[in-house]
Write a protein that holds these residues in place. Structure first.
Motif, mmCIF file in Angstrom:
data_model
loop_
_atom_site.group_PDB
_atom_site.id
_atom_site.type_symbol
_atom_site.label_atom_id
_atom_site.label_comp_id
_atom_site.label_asym_id
_atom_site.label_seq_id
_atom_site.Cartn_x
_atom_site.Cartn_y
_atom_site.Cartn_z
ATOM 1 N N THR A 1 -25.398 -27.280 32.045
ATOM 2 C CA THR A 1 -24.641 -26.078 31.697
ATOM 3 C C THR A 1 -25.473 -25.108 30.862
ATOM 4 O O THR A 1 -25.363 -23.888 31.033
ATOM 5 C CB THR A 1 -23.350 -26.452 30.946
ATOM 6 N N LEU A 2 -26.301 -25.625 29.972
ATOM 7 C CA LEU A 2 -27.170 -24.756 29.177
ATOM 8 C C LEU A 2 -28.135 -23.991 30.084
ATOM 9 O O LEU A 2 -28.279 -22.763 29.984
ATOM 10 C CB LEU A 2 -27.946 -25.581 28.153
ATOM 11 N N GLU A 3 -28.818 -24.710 30.975
ATOM 12 C CA GLU A 3 -29.806 -24.078 31.845
ATOM 13 C C GLU A 3 -29.165 -23.052 32.775
ATOM 14 O O GLU A 3 -29.671 -21.934 32.919
ATOM 15 C CB GLU A 3 -30.522 -25.147 32.671
ATOM 16 N N SER A 4 -28.058 -23.427 33.380
ATOM 17 C CA SER A 4 -27.421 -22.498 34.306
ATOM 18 C C SER A 4 -26.852 -21.290 33.568
ATOM 19 O O SER A 4 -26.908 -20.159 34.068
ATOM 20 C CB SER A 4 -26.324 -23.200 35.109
ATOM 21 N N GLY A 5 -26.330 -21.484 32.360
ATOM 22 C CA GLY A 5 -25.782 -20.368 31.593
ATOM 23 C C GLY A 5 -26.835 -19.366 31.172
ATOM 24 O O GLY A 5 -26.584 -18.153 31.148
ATOM 25 N N LEU A 6 -28.037 -19.840 30.838
ATOM 26 C CA LEU A 6 -29.104 -18.950 30.373
ATOM 27 C C LEU A 6 -29.862 -18.278 31.516
ATOM 28 O O LEU A 6 -30.680 -17.384 31.265
ATOM 29 C CB LEU A 6 -30.084 -19.715 29.481
ATOM 30 N N CYS A 7 -29.621 -18.706 32.745
ATOM 31 C CA CYS A 7 -30.300 -18.104 33.899
ATOM 32 C C CYS A 7 -29.354 -17.160 34.634
ATOM 33 O O CYS A 7 -28.216 -16.952 34.233
ATOM 34 C CB CYS A 7 -30.812 -19.202 34.823
ATOM 35 N N GLN A 8 -29.835 -16.578 35.724
ATOM 36 C CA GLN A 8 -29.031 -15.635 36.496
ATOM 37 C C GLN A 8 -28.044 -16.395 37.376
ATOM 38 O O GLN A 8 -28.327 -17.487 37.849
ATOM 39 C CB GLN A 8 -29.939 -14.764 37.362
ATOM 40 N N ILE B 1 -34.662 -10.698 31.199
ATOM 41 C CA ILE B 1 -33.797 -11.119 32.298
ATOM 42 C C ILE B 1 -32.600 -11.805 31.650
ATOM 43 O O ILE B 1 -32.688 -12.953 31.227
ATOM 44 C CB ILE B 1 -34.529 -12.070 33.268
ATOM 45 N N PRO B 2 -31.469 -11.095 31.525
ATOM 46 C CA PRO B 2 -30.353 -11.596 30.706
ATOM 47 C C PRO B 2 -29.728 -12.880 31.248
ATOM 48 O O PRO B 2 -29.705 -13.124 32.461
ATOM 49 C CB PRO B 2 -29.345 -10.442 30.755
ATOM 50 N N ALA B 3 -29.216 -13.662 30.332
ATOM 51 C CA ALA B 3 -28.406 -14.826 30.702
ATOM 52 C C ALA B 3 -27.120 -14.337 31.354
ATOM 53 O O ALA B 3 -26.573 -13.308 30.961
ATOM 54 C CB ALA B 3 -28.087 -15.647 29.465
ATOM 55 N N HIS B 4 -26.609 -15.108 32.328
ATOM 56 C CA HIS B 4 -25.418 -14.635 33.029
ATOM 57 C C HIS B 4 -24.120 -15.161 32.420
ATOM 58 O O HIS B 4 -23.048 -14.619 32.674
ATOM 59 C CB HIS B 4 -25.485 -15.026 34.516
ATOM 60 N N ASN B 5 -24.210 -16.223 31.566
ATOM 61 C CA ASN B 5 -22.971 -16.816 31.068
ATOM 62 C C ASN B 5 -23.227 -17.503 29.729
ATOM 63 O O ASN B 5 -23.528 -18.698 29.673
ATOM 64 C CB ASN B 5 -22.423 -17.815 32.089
ATOM 65 N N PHE B 6 -23.106 -16.747 28.652
ATOM 66 C CA PHE B 6 -23.338 -17.333 27.324
ATOM 67 C C PHE B 6 -22.298 -18.387 26.939
ATOM 68 O O PHE B 6 -22.643 -19.364 26.262
ATOM 69 C CB PHE B 6 -23.411 -16.239 26.267
ATOM 70 N N PRO B 7 -21.027 -18.221 27.310
ATOM 71 C CA PRO B 7 -20.088 -19.313 27.012
ATOM 72 C C PRO B 7 -20.517 -20.644 27.625
ATOM 73 O O PRO B 7 -20.409 -21.696 26.987
ATOM 74 C CB PRO B 7 -18.770 -18.812 27.617
ATOM 75 N N GLY C 1 -23.012 -26.004 26.751
ATOM 76 C CA GLY C 1 -24.115 -26.928 26.982
ATOM 77 C C GLY C 1 -24.754 -27.414 25.695
ATOM 78 O O GLY C 1 -25.041 -28.607 25.536
ATOM 79 N N VAL C 2 -24.960 -26.503 24.751
ATOM 80 C CA VAL C 2 -25.598 -26.885 23.485
ATOM 81 C C VAL C 2 -24.697 -27.817 22.683
ATOM 82 O O VAL C 2 -25.158 -28.818 22.111
ATOM 83 C CB VAL C 2 -25.958 -25.627 22.673
ATOM 84 N N PHE C 3 -23.404 -27.522 22.642
ATOM 85 C CA PHE C 3 -22.501 -28.398 21.888
ATOM 86 C C PHE C 3 -22.356 -29.765 22.564
ATOM 87 O O PHE C 3 -22.214 -30.789 21.877
ATOM 88 C CB PHE C 3 -21.149 -27.727 21.690
ATOM 89 N N LEU C 4 -22.417 -29.806 23.881
ATOM 90 C CA LEU C 4 -22.431 -31.096 24.574
ATOM 91 C C LEU C 4 -23.703 -31.872 24.237
ATOM 92 O O LEU C 4 -23.669 -33.095 24.033
ATOM 93 C CB LEU C 4 -22.342 -30.888 26.088
ATOM 94 N N LEU C 5 -24.817 -31.162 24.173
ATOM 95 C CA LEU C 5 -26.078 -31.821 23.825
ATOM 96 C C LEU C 5 -26.040 -32.369 22.398
ATOM 97 O O LEU C 5 -26.487 -33.491 22.135
ATOM 98 C CB LEU C 5 -27.242 -30.843 23.979
#
Length: 467
Positions: free
Chosen positions: A94-101, A268-274, A279-283
């Protein structure tokens, strides 16, 4: 006749059973005794089964019998910790996908599903016995597939004694969850432009071969263990290993299209910060298993200390990154704050069991400051890492390993430095060679057209979002 306490144990703890027992006992006291009252009934003999089994189980513990409940609790904690580490893979995804397009979300999620799956299987096939080879030359010993790890009886202390209060299978499943982490770190750094087939081949070799070999040098009783190297839960052996492997892959792969222009760096902005925050809180939640499980038992003093130092370092890392990025970038940056949490966690991973609470705060705070400057440095050097994995895991992994000697007594700084460099250089060289060979044979990067359109459609024929 059995004692009333044993009758109570066999009947169980349900309220209706207690009521039934009370009625039976009342009648037994009211009715005169007969000679045949001393004879065991078949039902009573059946009730004796669980008690006898438990007594036999205790007897099998030998000198450890008084601590069998501790063994059971420790084994339970071990598998809970393994489950928490497994949950970290959802956090990475979730972290990786949220920070990417958003056009690459399916691709990132697919890679993370593959990594944990192949990581556990290769660890069973040959990783575990390569990681823990027993008596070997200190550098390399190839292991075969795991067998019956309950061969010692499964419910005894025979596998590891008091220092490793778990069964063989408990040990395996906990360590297996660690194994895939290295490739997951790489996945984020190469996101949005890596060819799926090439990455999958790389992941098999990096997780299945390189990680167990490097791990055997320390946790398997190899050369790093011999010189007194300290890495409690893997700041170097897991995180720096993955971070510097990621650096090598990014150097071979190159940056995303349009990231670096003649006019400077184009964000290149992240597409989904939530999603990234989840992801970070799960980690962080999973890290309680990562560090806490590395106590290798439920020993109360060590477990409480590790949970506390882990939490303090994460919180200090977040604040360090927040205010450093606010000062350096003139705005409070959420992605930096999220990476600050992870930086603090990586920094404390090597030393969570040996530092004080004050030291834990300093280690996390410094890690949070370091990660901001590291991310900025790699970006200015045109090392394109969409999620900051190289900085979080590689740079802060080295910091955490060195912090052992700085903040705890009895450890040598040069030994810590040598160990960190050995593992990091090995990971970098291994990944660079493998990725270079893959580039020559099949290519490691998608075409410009595929990258522009997005890997979800071009690699998978699917989209994560319908609108």
């Amino acid at each position: 006749m059995k004692s009333k306490s044993l009758q109570l144990l066999c009947i169980g703890t349900s309220p209706w059973k207690f009521l039934l027992l009370a009625i039976i006992l009342a009648f037994s006291n009211a009715v005169p005794a007969h000679a045949d009252d001393h004879e065991e009934t078949p039902a009573a003999e059946e009730e004796a089964g669980p008690v006898d089994d438990y007594l036999e189980l205790l007897e099998a513990q030998g000198e450890y019998a008084p601590a069998y409940d501790f063994f059971t609790t420790s084994m339970l904690w071990t598998v809970i910790a393994a489950a928490l580490v497994f949950l970290m893979h959802l956090g990475f995804a979730t972290l990786e996908s949220g920070l990417c397009q958003k056009k690459n979300t399916v691709n990132i999620l697919f890679k993370n599903v593959f990594i944990i799956s192949i990581g556990v299987l290769t660890y069973a096939f040959f990783g575990f016995n390569t990681h823990y080879p027993g008596d070997f030359n200190g550098w390399f010993s190839w292991g075969g597939m795991i067998g019956d790890l309950n061969a010692d009886g499964g419910s005894t202390w025979g596998y590891g004694g008091l220092g490793l209060a778990m069964t063989g299978f408990g040990d395996f499943i906990f360590q297996a969850m660690f194994a895939a982490t290295g490739a997951t770190i790489v996945s984020g750094a190469v996101a949005e432009r890596v060819k799926l087939s090439a990455f999958m081949i790389f992941a098999v070799l990096f997780v299945g071969v390189a990680y167990p070999v490097a791990g055997s040098w320390h946790w398997g009783g190899g050369v790093l263990a011999d010189i007194g190297f300290k890495d409690f839960a893997g700041s170097t052996v897991v995180h720096a290993f993955g971070g510097f492997g990621a650096l090598a892959c990014v150097m071979v792969l190159g940056p995303r299209r349009g990231k670096y222009t003649e006019n400077g760096i184009k964000p290149i902005p992240a597409h989904n910060f939530p999603l990234a925050a989840i992801g970070v809180f799960l980690l962080m939640f999973g890290w309680y298993g990562f560090n806490g499980g590395s106590v290798l038992s439920a020993e109360p003093g060590a477990l409480g200390l590790v949970f506390t130092t882990t939490t303090l370092a994460a919180c200090a890392g977040a604040l360090g990154a927040m205010f450093t990025s606010w000062f350096a970038l003139k705005k409070p940056d959420l992605s930096m704050a999220l990476n600050g949490i992870l930086a603090g966690l990586v920094g404390i991973t090597a030393n969570a069991d040996v530092v004080s609470v004050g030291s834990a705060i300093l280690i996390g705070l410094i890690a949070g400051i370091i990660v901001v400057f590291a991310i900025t440095f790699f970006d200015k050097s045109k090392i394109d890492d969409p999620v900051g994995a190289i900085s979080v895991h590689g740079v802060c992994g080295i910091w955490g390993t060195l912090a052992v000697a700085i903040f705890a007594d009895g450890f040598d700084f040069m030994v810590q430095l040598k160990g960190a460099l050995l593992v990091s250089i090995f990971a970098f060289v291994f990944a660079y060679i493998v990725f270079t060979v893959l580039k020559a044979i099949m290519g490691v990067r998608v075409s410009e057209e595929e990258e522009d359109r997005g890997l979800d459609i071009t690699e998978h024929g699917q989209e994560a979002y319908t609108n």
